[in-house]
Design an enzyme around this catalytic site. Structure first.
Site, short mmCIF file in Angstrom:
data_model
loop_
_atom_site.label_atom_id
_atom_site.label_comp_id
_atom_site.label_asym_id
_atom_site.label_seq_id
_atom_site.Cartn_x
_atom_site.Cartn_y
_atom_site.Cartn_z
N ALA A 66 1.30 -0.84 0.08
CA ALA A 66 -0.26 -0.05 0.00
C ALA A 66 0.90 1.19 0.58
O ALA A 66 2.01 0.83 0.39
CB ALA A 66 -1.37 -0.15 1.25
N GLY A 110 0.62 -4.72 0.77
CA GLY A 110 -0.43 -4.92 -0.31
C GLY A 110 -0.32 -5.75 -1.34
O GLY A 110 -0.84 -6.53 -2.49
N GLU A 113 0.00 -9.07 -0.41
CA GLU A 113 -1.36 -10.06 -0.49
C GLU A 113 -2.41 -9.76 -2.21
O GLU A 113 -3.42 -10.41 -2.40
CB GLU A 113 -2.16 -8.63 0.40
CG GLU A 113 -2.16 -9.20 1.46
CD GLU A 113 -2.15 -7.78 2.42
OE1 GLU A 113 -1.89 -6.81 2.21
OE2 GLU A 113 -2.71 -8.26 3.54
N GLU A 133 3.95 -5.31 7.56
CA GLU A 133 3.30 -4.70 7.79
C GLU A 133 3.72 -3.79 9.34
O GLU A 133 3.68 -3.46 10.04
CB GLU A 133 1.78 -4.80 7.88
CG GLU A 133 1.29 -3.93 6.58
CD GLU A 133 1.50 -6.08 6.01
OE1 GLU A 133 1.77 -6.57 6.09
OE2 GLU A 133 0.44 -5.67 4.69
#
Ligand code: CO8
Length: 259
Positions: A66, A110, A113, A133
């Site tokens: 992200a 992300g 993911e 993270e």
């Protein structure tokens, strides 16, 4: 698509190729990129000329996660109200044709993911996977704790998620996260060839195979087996089943019509 778009799309034969295109930010995933990715996947999913999609990044990064600069000042009320991050990630779950992630370089946070939301991962030998993270004071929020655990098991998932370390392509293959490891320069071609193979089969059977495998993650074994059997039986209603089996018996190539 224009060259400065955050997502580039092109077709190769019956394959829809989607390239994440924020190379200077290592394809950090912001809303604009995720919206464009969702739109591109939906468009290819609806296009009868396309049988399979490939999502890729650059040689250096599939996606480094992200966008931290867009997240840094986010508050809980805003995060909760907009239901961060379901907004533009749910689109991935609605795609019915197979989606292959061709991962070169970093697939972190992300980005990892996103790769795991695809149906399978083809990894370059320089790929690095991780859920870092924890180093930022947060935890994975787009399925990392769930999909990584299902893919590699509890021991490695805990190892990666609690230390934030990266896992290279060979460890990822050994652990069951990736389907194939390919030399960097051949990764995209291999993924596209794999996609073209899938696109060449009868589409109802391909969609049902994907749906049935995914069902394994949502059901008990007996319910999953029942689901599979019903889909299996239903395929005997297709012309392509008759064609596929006749072609085998006549020692010729089948001519599938998706009917
Ligand atoms: N967000 C924003 N910018 C980034 C990101 C990122 N995730 N990753 C890299 N960049 C930027 C860098 O800031 C740098 O910008 P600049 O050139 O302006 O300084 C540029 O990309 C190049 O990066 P580096 O100079 O750091 O390149 P290196 O080769 O030295 O290092 C690394 C590469 C190791 C990948 C390093 O960039 C890194 O650690 N990046 C952050 C990885 C990370 O922590 N990812 C997880 C983010 S959190 C997350 O994903 C939560 C998921 C929640 C759900 C998903 C919601 C969308």
């Amino acid at each position: 698509t224009p060259d400065d778009a955050v997502v580039l799309t092109e077709t190769r034969g019956h394959v829809g190729l989607i390239t994440l295109n924020r190379p200077k930010q290592l394809n950090a995933l912001n809303d604009a990129l995720m919206d464009a990715l969702g739109a591109a996947l939906k468009a290819f999913d609806a296009d009868p000329a396309i049988g399979c999609m490939v999502v890729t990044g650059s040689d250096k990064a599939f996606a480094a996660g992200a966008d931290i600069s867009a997240m840094a000042k986010k508050t809980f009320p805003a995060s909760y109200t907009e239901d961060f991050i379901t907004r533009n990630w749910e689109a991935m779950m609605q795609i019915r044709k197979p989606v292959i992630a061709a991962v070169r370089g970093f697939a972190l946070g992300g980005g990892c993911e996103l790769a795991m939301m695809c149906d399978l991962i083809v990894a370059a030998d320089n790929a690095q996977f991780g859920q870092p993270e924890i180093k930022l004071g947060i935890i994975p929020g787009a399925g990392g704790t769930q999909r990584l655990t299902r893919a590699v098991g509890k021991a490695k998932a805990m190892d990666l998620i609690l230390t934030g370390r990266m896992m290279d392509a060979l460890e990822a293959e050994r652990s069951g996260l990736v389907a194939r490891v390919v030399p960097l320069q051949q990764t995209l071609d291999e993924a596209v060839a794999m996609a073209e193979t899938m696109a060449g089969f009868s589409q109802p059977s391909v969609l049902m195979a994907k749906e049935s495998v995914n069902r394994a993650f949502e059901s008990s074994l007996s319910e999953g087996l029942r689901f599979e059997r019903r889909l299996f039986q239903s395929l005997f209603a297709t012309a392509d089943q008759k064609e596929g089996m006749a072609a085998f018996l006549e020692k010729r190539k089948p001519l599938f019509t998706n009917k």
